[in-house]
Structure formats: structure tokens, C-alpha cells
Design an enzyme around this catalytic site. Structure first.
Site, short mmCIF file in Angstrom:
data_model
loop_
_atom_site.label_atom_id
_atom_site.label_comp_id
_atom_site.label_asym_id
_atom_site.label_seq_id
_atom_site.Cartn_x
_atom_site.Cartn_y
_atom_site.Cartn_z
N SER A 29 4.12 -32.25 -1.78
CA SER A 29 5.53 -32.24 -1.45
C SER A 29 6.22 -31.17 -2.30
O SER A 29 5.74 -30.82 -3.38
CB SER A 29 6.17 -33.60 -1.73
OG SER A 29 7.59 -33.53 -1.63
N TYR A 42 7.84 -40.96 -6.98
CA TYR A 42 7.23 -40.09 -5.98
C TYR A 42 7.05 -38.67 -6.55
O TYR A 42 5.99 -38.06 -6.40
CB TYR A 42 8.09 -40.06 -4.73
CG TYR A 42 7.54 -39.19 -3.62
CD1 TYR A 42 6.41 -39.58 -2.92
CD2 TYR A 42 8.17 -38.00 -3.26
CE1 TYR A 42 5.90 -38.79 -1.89
CE2 TYR A 42 7.67 -37.20 -2.24
CZ TYR A 42 6.54 -37.61 -1.56
OH TYR A 42 6.04 -36.82 -0.55
#
Length: 321
Positions: free
Chosen positions: A190, A203
């Protein structure tokens, strides 16, 4: 005009063009270039690619992109009915390049670590080879930093980091023992894996950790190809399953009507990165792409921080700008 003056002008024009590309492209410049002038996906025809988290979103889109070019596939996820739908789509878009036996459905739960070797054996029994492992399964998170229960940190790391590392180690050992150390490991990371976004602390930390694991692998095993693909906001059902700050809760939100890159475009770019054996790439609609470039440079990150508030960054991440 003196040589140094010409050189200076050339450098200024080069960097000006580069910044313009930051603003207009939907991925980093190197990936865009490879998508136009790099190795064609057709070069992967006949290879075997194992995709985890293949039942929807980026995994599904990647599988379809590869199937169009005759790449043989192993599709893994927990939801068998959805995997069967993806299998049918892959065979349809392949237009005769793939038969049903060339798109192998392998149901699996990434958290059942004790089954990873067995799953790899099933892949090898079916195809007698494996060329690329794509670690795509994972979940996101939305929560205030101070409100996150430590159990959530552990649960997310178990899925997004430790399960990925565990499966990858089994595959890497196969490559080392059977192919002389040659093979390809890819992972969906990501933009949050090299930048930081608000309200997703666990995350962000998990993706940073995953990137470090994979970079360390590449340093130790230079013959291996390692591709880290880092999308920004993508139009998938990712937020429906995302963790919150409390164990057992899900965000349960839809990304409909938000400004996000389509999963199909993301899948095409991911496929291009794999075919061209690119080590680190990212994608995202404006202004995500430009922000991603800034996140790679500590000085630019600091400057950006003077203009971007927490609220603004969150709006961008949620596709509201």
C-alpha cells in the site's frame, strides 16, 4: 552557451517534466513507461501464478488481466463460490488460451499456517511448477490511534504480515531447492507502506513491516525477483471487511461514489509490474500519485506536512478529494 549552462537547463527541464508526470499519471513514472514500452504480458504465457485473496477486488482483477494472456493461475481465498465465478471469467477472457484445468481453484484460509505447505504441494501436484506467488490477501483498518486494542494490532499483523511471510517462506524454499533460487515473489502492499495516513496506524505499520521483510529477502536472495506493489485508494469492497480499533468489529463501509482507481486498472498495472519484474511500484489517482512521490523523500514529506492537514489527508485517502 557553456556546457554547464546547457546541462543545468537540461536538468531543470527533466525535473519539471518529471513533476508534471507526477501530477497527470495514475502510477509512478517507471511503471507507466513499462506499461507502454516494457515487456508484454504475453511473455508470461504458460507460467503458473498463484494469487491469494483472488475472489474479489485487486486479486480478481489481476487474475483476469493475466488470464487474457494465457497465464495459468491458482486462485485462493476462503469463498469458493466467488472463486468459481473468477475462474469462469478468467477462462472466458482467455479466449481459448486457457482450459478449466489451467485455472486451479485452491480454497484456503491464510491464517491456517499449518496448511500452507499442504496448499503448496497441491499447486505443485496440479501444475508441477510454480513461477510466481502473489500475496494479495489482507485487510485494512480505520481507527483512532489511541483507541486501538492491542488484540487488533496482533490480529492484523497475523493476517497482513505473519501469514504472508509464512507462506512466502515455504515458496522461497521451493525455489531454492528446485529452481536454483530463481522465482518471483510479489505482494500487494500500500502507499501506506512507505507513507503514513491518519486513522490506520496498525495497517500502516503492518505494510511497512511487510515491505521490510520482502526487501530483506531480496538482499539475501538476489536471484529471486521480488515485486512490492503499493496501490492508493482502489474501488473495491476493502472497507467492508476492514478492522476498526476493537477486536471483532468491521468498518462495513462502501467505497461507492468515491474518487478511486478502478480495480481493473489496478490489476492491469500490477500485472505489468510482475511481467517486467519491477521491484517497487505504486498507483493512485491524483493527488495520490504526487503525494506518494513526496512520501519517498523525507524533505518533501516535511514540506507537504506544512500544507496537508490530517483532515485533508483523510479526505484524499477516502476518495473525497
Amino acid at each position: 552557451m557553456a556546457f554547464l549552462e546547457l546541462l543545468f537547463i537540461a536538468l531543470v527541464l527533466y525535473y519539471f517534466l518529471y513533476v508534471v508526470l507526477w501530477l497527470v499519471l495514475d502510477c509512478n513514472v517507471a511503471l507507466w513507461y513499462k506499461s507502454r514500452f516494457g515487456v508484454s504480458l504475453s511473455s508470461m504465457r504458460g507460467q503458473v501464478v498463484w494469487i491469494t485473496g483472488a475472489s474479489s477486488g485487486i486479486g480478481r482483477a489481476l487474475a483476469i488481466s493475466l488470464a487474457r494472456h494465457g497465464v495459468r493461475l491458482v486462485l485462493s481465498a476462503r469463498r469458493v463460490s466467488q472463486l468459481e465465478e473468477v475462474q469462469a471469467e478468467c477462462i472466458a477472457v482467455a479466449r481459448g488460451l486457457l482450459a478449466q484445468k489451467d485455472v486451479f481453484i485452491l480454497p484456503m484460509d491464510m491464517l491456517q499456517l499449518e496448511q500452507h505447505q499442504s496448499h503448496l504441494n497441491k499447486v505443485l501436484n496440479h501444475f508441477e511448477r510454480l513461477d510466481v506467488l502473489v500475496n494479495n490477501a489482507g485487510r485494512s483498518q480505520r481507527a483512532n490511534w489511541a483507541d486501538i486494542e492491542i488484540e487488533v494490532d496482533r490480529d492484523l499483523f497475523e493476517l497482513d504480515v505473519f501469514a504472508v511471510v509464512h507462506l512466502t517462506r515455504h515458496v522461497v524454499r521451493y525455489f531454492l531447492e528446485q529452481t536454483g533460487g530463481r522465482g518471483h515473489i510479489a505482494a500487494t502492499s500500500s502507499v501506506a507502506g512507505f507513507g503514513v495516513v491518519p486513522f490506520s496506524a496498525t495497517y500502516c505499520a503492518a505494510k511497512h513491516a511487510l515491505n521490510a521483510y520482502l526487501r530483506a529477502l531480496k538482499v539475501e536472495q538476489p536471484k529471486l525477483e521480488v515485486s512490492i506493489f503499493s496501490p492508493g485508494p482502489i474501488a473495491t469492497n476493502f472497507l467492508q471487511e476492514a478492522f476498526t480499533g476493537s477486536q471483532g468489529e468491521k468498518v462495513g463501509l462502501s467505497t461507492a461514489n468515491q474518487k478511486r482507481m478502478t480495480a481493473e486498472r489496478c490489476g492491469e498495472l500490477f500485472a505489468t509490474a510482475i511481467a517486467n519484474k519491477m521491484d517497487f511500484t505504486w498507483c493512485g489517482l491524483f493527488p495520490v500519485n504526487a503525494i506518494a512521490y513526496c512520501a519517498r523523500n523525507p524533505t518533501l514529506t516535511k514540506i507537504l506536512g506544512q500544507f496537508m492537514t490530517e483532515k485533508t489527508l483523510n479526505k484524499i485517502r477516502e476518495g473525497k478529494m
